[in-house]
Design an enzyme around this catalytic site. Sequence first.
Site, mmCIF file in Angstrom:
data_model
loop_
_atom_site.group_PDB
_atom_site.id
_atom_site.type_symbol
_atom_site.label_atom_id
_atom_site.label_comp_id
_atom_site.label_asym_id
_atom_site.label_seq_id
_atom_site.Cartn_x
_atom_site.Cartn_y
_atom_site.Cartn_z
ATOM 1 N N PRO A 1 45.199 42.634 30.205
ATOM 2 C CA PRO A 1 46.822 42.952 30.272
ATOM 3 C C PRO A 1 47.600 41.689 29.139
ATOM 4 O O PRO A 1 47.609 40.949 29.244
ATOM 5 C CB PRO A 1 46.916 43.211 31.558
ATOM 6 C CG PRO A 1 46.573 41.591 31.949
ATOM 7 C CD PRO A 1 45.307 41.724 31.651
ATOM 8 N N CYS B 1 52.233 35.657 35.330
ATOM 9 C CA CYS B 1 53.170 35.706 34.212
ATOM 10 C C CYS B 1 54.421 34.432 34.463
ATOM 11 O O CYS B 1 55.291 34.372 35.012
ATOM 12 C CB CYS B 1 54.428 36.914 34.298
ATOM 13 S SG CYS B 1 55.323 37.326 33.091
ATOM 14 N N LYS C 1 45.471 38.906 39.281
ATOM 15 C CA LYS C 1 45.722 37.831 38.072
ATOM 16 C C LYS C 1 46.484 36.242 38.311
ATOM 17 O O LYS C 1 47.482 37.228 38.283
ATOM 18 C CB LYS C 1 45.386 38.771 36.962
ATOM 19 C CG LYS C 1 45.261 37.640 35.348
ATOM 20 C CD LYS C 1 45.599 38.586 33.984
ATOM 21 C CE LYS C 1 44.886 37.867 32.622
ATOM 22 N NZ LYS C 1 45.690 36.444 32.644
ATOM 23 N N ASN D 1 40.232 32.690 31.810
ATOM 24 C CA ASN D 1 40.757 33.638 30.643
ATOM 25 C C ASN D 1 41.362 32.542 30.419
ATOM 26 O O ASN D 1 41.777 31.566 31.024
ATOM 27 C CB ASN D 1 41.916 34.198 31.197
ATOM 28 C CG ASN D 1 42.891 35.299 30.500
ATOM 29 O OD1 ASN D 1 44.357 34.968 30.527
ATOM 30 N ND2 ASN D 1 42.606 35.186 29.307
ATOM 31 N N GLY E 1 42.295 38.185 25.758
ATOM 32 C CA GLY E 1 43.160 38.454 25.313
ATOM 33 C C GLY E 1 43.729 38.351 24.120
ATOM 34 O O GLY E 1 43.195 39.349 23.258
#
Length: 318
Positions: free
Chosen positions: A18, A105, A145, A210, A234
């Site tokens: 995302p 984030c 995540k 990731n 990503g």
Amino acid sequence: MSYGFWKDIKLPAVVLAPLADVTDPAFRRIIAKYGKPDVMWTEFVSADGLSHPEAREKLMLDLRYVEEERPIIAQLFSSNIDEMKKAVEIACELGFDGIDINMGCPDKNVCKQGAGSALIRTPEKAQEIIRASKEVAGDIPVSVKTRIGYSKDEELEYWLASLLETEPALITLHARTKKNMSKVPARWETISEAVRIRDEAGSKTLIFGNGDVKNIEEAHKRVEETGCDGVMIGRGIFGNPWLWSGHVPTKEEKLRVLVEHTNLFAELMPYKSFAIMKKHFKAYVTGWDGAKELRMQLMEANTADAVEKVVADYLEGQ
């Protein structure tokens, strides 16, 4: 623990990350058409915003998807348990295949709310949010995540152990701390460590890695090195919706899909700044003589019609 659709996914999986203002409904449709990944995620959506009438209208548009995108996971963020429960209920009603909670984030505004990577510093709150989300989601799998720590790698063991206690279906770890942002290379040795922690805990939660993976070949290499169950890509998707298909597009194909993508963006998201679409121009238009000059022309275009004309004129002159 509910694995939901995950039990039918062949592992190791390579999935789409995302990305805010990137993997929006328009780009996801393009990706699903030209090179569909094993699983897709929406951009992250504010659970708190979904409770406010003005914000809700636009955020609901961000949660649109088409059947071709399945399996698709709605990513949500909040530090408020009640708001998260309401948002999970909305996502379930919309028919998403999974719910993912953003706890990674690093954005200052998100962290000020106690959400995103700020939750790494409040593991008990993180656990409450996951458990509450699972309660509402029922058989729909809930995942997380996050990052390997807030300011140092040593936080991984305690942080991951806290998450594993709640038995999410999947934990995706960005191999950097919040403090690192994206300023240092992803440390994939920490993903190996995460797999060890998971295995020693006897947990059945899937672990995905990731960070800095550009293509499918590199993703499989990372799986071999770390023993993780999958990899999330990503930035490798920028300008390359063919990534999962293995197709190498011609210049003409790139430009045709750029126009298709731009038209979809204008159709589906007229409420968003056209500058968001311009982020993609450099990625699509690169790698050949004259690409720089064409990019400069495209950056001056402020509508989908203008972009289409610039590309048509360019191709006509070839």
